[in-house]
Design a protein around this motif. Structure first.
Motif, PDB file in Angstrom:
ATOM      1  N   CYS A  78     156.080  55.595  72.937  1.00 55.98           N
ATOM      2  CA  CYS A  78     156.370  55.210  74.326  1.00 55.98           C
ATOM      3  C   CYS A  78     155.841  53.829  74.673  1.00 55.98           C
ATOM      4  O   CYS A  78     156.565  52.999  75.259  1.00 55.98           O
ATOM      5  N   ARG A  79     154.598  53.560  74.342  1.00 57.70           N
ATOM      6  CA  ARG A  79     154.034  52.245  74.678  1.00 57.70           C
ATOM      7  C   ARG A  79     154.751  51.124  73.916  1.00 57.70           C
ATOM      8  O   ARG A  79     155.135  50.107  74.526  1.00 57.70           O
ATOM      9  N   PRO A  80     154.967  51.277  72.594  1.00 57.48           N
ATOM     10  CA  PRO A  80     155.741  50.229  71.903  1.00 57.48           C
ATOM     11  C   PRO A  80     157.162  50.091  72.426  1.00 57.48           C
ATOM     12  O   PRO A  80     157.699  48.974  72.489  1.00 57.48           O
TER      13      PRO A  80
ATOM     14  N   THR B 177     161.402  63.540  77.003  1.00 62.10           N
ATOM     15  CA  THR B 177     159.995  63.325  77.332  1.00 62.10           C
ATOM     16  C   THR B 177     159.583  61.899  77.053  1.00 62.10           C
ATOM     17  O   THR B 177     158.872  61.271  77.856  1.00 62.10           O
ATOM     18  N   VAL B 178     160.008  61.363  75.927  1.00 64.46           N
ATOM     19  CA  VAL B 178     159.705  59.969  75.594  1.00 64.46           C
ATOM     20  C   VAL B 178     160.293  59.035  76.649  1.00 64.46           C
ATOM     21  O   VAL B 178     159.628  58.100  77.109  1.00 64.46           O
ATOM     22  N   ALA B 179     161.540  59.292  77.046  1.00 64.71           N
ATOM     23  CA  ALA B 179     162.181  58.448  78.061  1.00 64.71           C
ATOM     24  C   ALA B 179     161.433  58.521  79.386  1.00 64.71           C
ATOM     25  O   ALA B 179     161.202  57.492  80.043  1.00 64.71           O
TER      26      ALA B 179
ATOM     27  N   GLU C  14     159.504  55.441  81.153  1.00 69.03           N
ATOM     28  CA  GLU C  14     159.893  55.046  82.512  1.00 69.03           C
ATOM     29  C   GLU C  14     158.675  54.959  83.413  1.00 69.03           C
ATOM     30  O   GLU C  14     158.480  53.965  84.138  1.00 69.03           O
ATOM     31  N   ARG C  15     157.841  55.982  83.387  1.00 66.59           N
ATOM     32  CA  ARG C  15     156.679  56.005  84.275  1.00 66.59           C
ATOM     33  C   ARG C  15     155.701  54.883  83.933  1.00 66.59           C
ATOM     34  O   ARG C  15     155.148  54.225  84.827  1.00 66.59           O
ATOM     35  N   TYR C  16     155.513  54.655  82.646  1.00 74.02           N
ATOM     36  CA  TYR C  16     154.598  53.601  82.216  1.00 74.02           C
ATOM     37  C   TYR C  16     155.103  52.231  82.655  1.00 74.02           C
ATOM     38  O   TYR C  16     154.332  51.402  83.165  1.00 74.02           O
TER      39      TYR C  16
END
Length: 285
Positions: free
Chosen positions: A26-28, A58-60, A64-66
């Protein structure tokens, strides 16, 4: 762990091991989205493809939130939310092939609506985001759709066949499984699905600026992921498919899932190989 991520994990009932998925995927992904947005000087539309049970939704959502917490206007939308309702699929089942009653494969989505939403997210104004209720097998009323003020900086379109290309005609000759052998002996269903993918879905996938693949180890692992999902659903709600029902259901997705796993890695902009437990293996670019 950041407080917001701990809250996200609790809300989604995720294992604590999701922390590693966040750090390695997610961060990358968010960092790439930031770079792509800067490179384009406009909305970056990113496709996220992953087989059933791979964790793409979940990854998406976490990405998105990050991104939103870090100053970008990001939105994750699912191809699932553009499913045709029961009545439209019943019409297809009567006119084309009875297997089209089951949502999921190409031909069972409102592609024109998906294209319109992606286009609208690139511009000024309010964009309503369709939502599909799988419990009722119908699109939710518009009063329940969420909205976003555009233009978005990043749009993530996730789905099991996002970015897929049609199969060569010769691959359609032999049935992929018992479902096709028994219920599609004339190849009418798989031919229709493939034509829809070629003639309509490429208009949507052509709007993608970048394509990311969560790469399952094999289709057999995908089947196991879906069995696990349904077992958890039965334990939590008392509903959900039996293992036997899951076995039949995943056959609707098998042909194209196998083709994606064979064909997409060579052209995706980023491939994230997954272990059988869904955790990412060392990343490749």
């Amino acid at each position: 762990m950041d407080d917001w991520l701990a809250e996200f994990i609790a809300e989604e009932r995720l294992p604590e091991t999701f922390q590693s998925t966040f750090d390695e995927v997610c961060r990358p992904l968010a960092d790439r989205c930031v770079d792509w947005r800067a490179d384009f000087g406009r909305t970056a539309v990113v496709g996220l493809c992953g087989a059933q049970g791979s964790g793409k939704s979940t990854v998406a959502a976490a990405t998105e939130r990050y991104l939103n917490r870090n100053g970008l206007k990001a939105v994750a939308i699912s191809l699932d939310d553009f499913y045709l309702g029961r009545e439209a699929r019943a019409w297809l089942a009567a006119k084309v092939h009875r297997l089209l009653q089951v949502r999921g494969p190409p031909g069972t989505h409102d592609v024109a609506l998906a294209c319109a939403v992606v286009d609208h997210l690139r511009g000024q104004g309010t964009t309503p985001l369709p939502a599909f209720d799988k419990a009722t097998d119908e699109r939710q009323p518009k009063s329940r759709w969420r909205t976003i003020e555009g233009p978005a900086d990043v749009v993530i379109l996730e789905g099991w066949c996002v970015g897929a290309r049609p199969e060569p005609a010769e691959r359609l000759t032999q049935p992929a499984n018992g479902l096709e052998r028994r219920d599609d002996p004339t190849r009418a269903w798989r031919g229709y699905v493939n034509r829809q993918l070629a003639e309509h879905y490429q208009a949507l996938f052509g709007r993608l600026d970048r394509l990311v693949l969560l790469q399952a180890p094999s289709f057999d692992v995908v089947r196991g992921w879906r069995v696990e999902q349904e077992a958890k659903l039965r334990a939590r709600t008392g509903g959900g498919m039996s293992d036997g029902e899951v076995g039949r259901f995943v056959q609707y997705y098998e042909r194209l899932t196998r083709w994606i796993l064979a064909e997409m890695p060579e052209r995706a902009d980023w491939v994230v190989p997954l272990n059988p437990d869904r955790t990412p293996v060392p990343l490749t670019t």
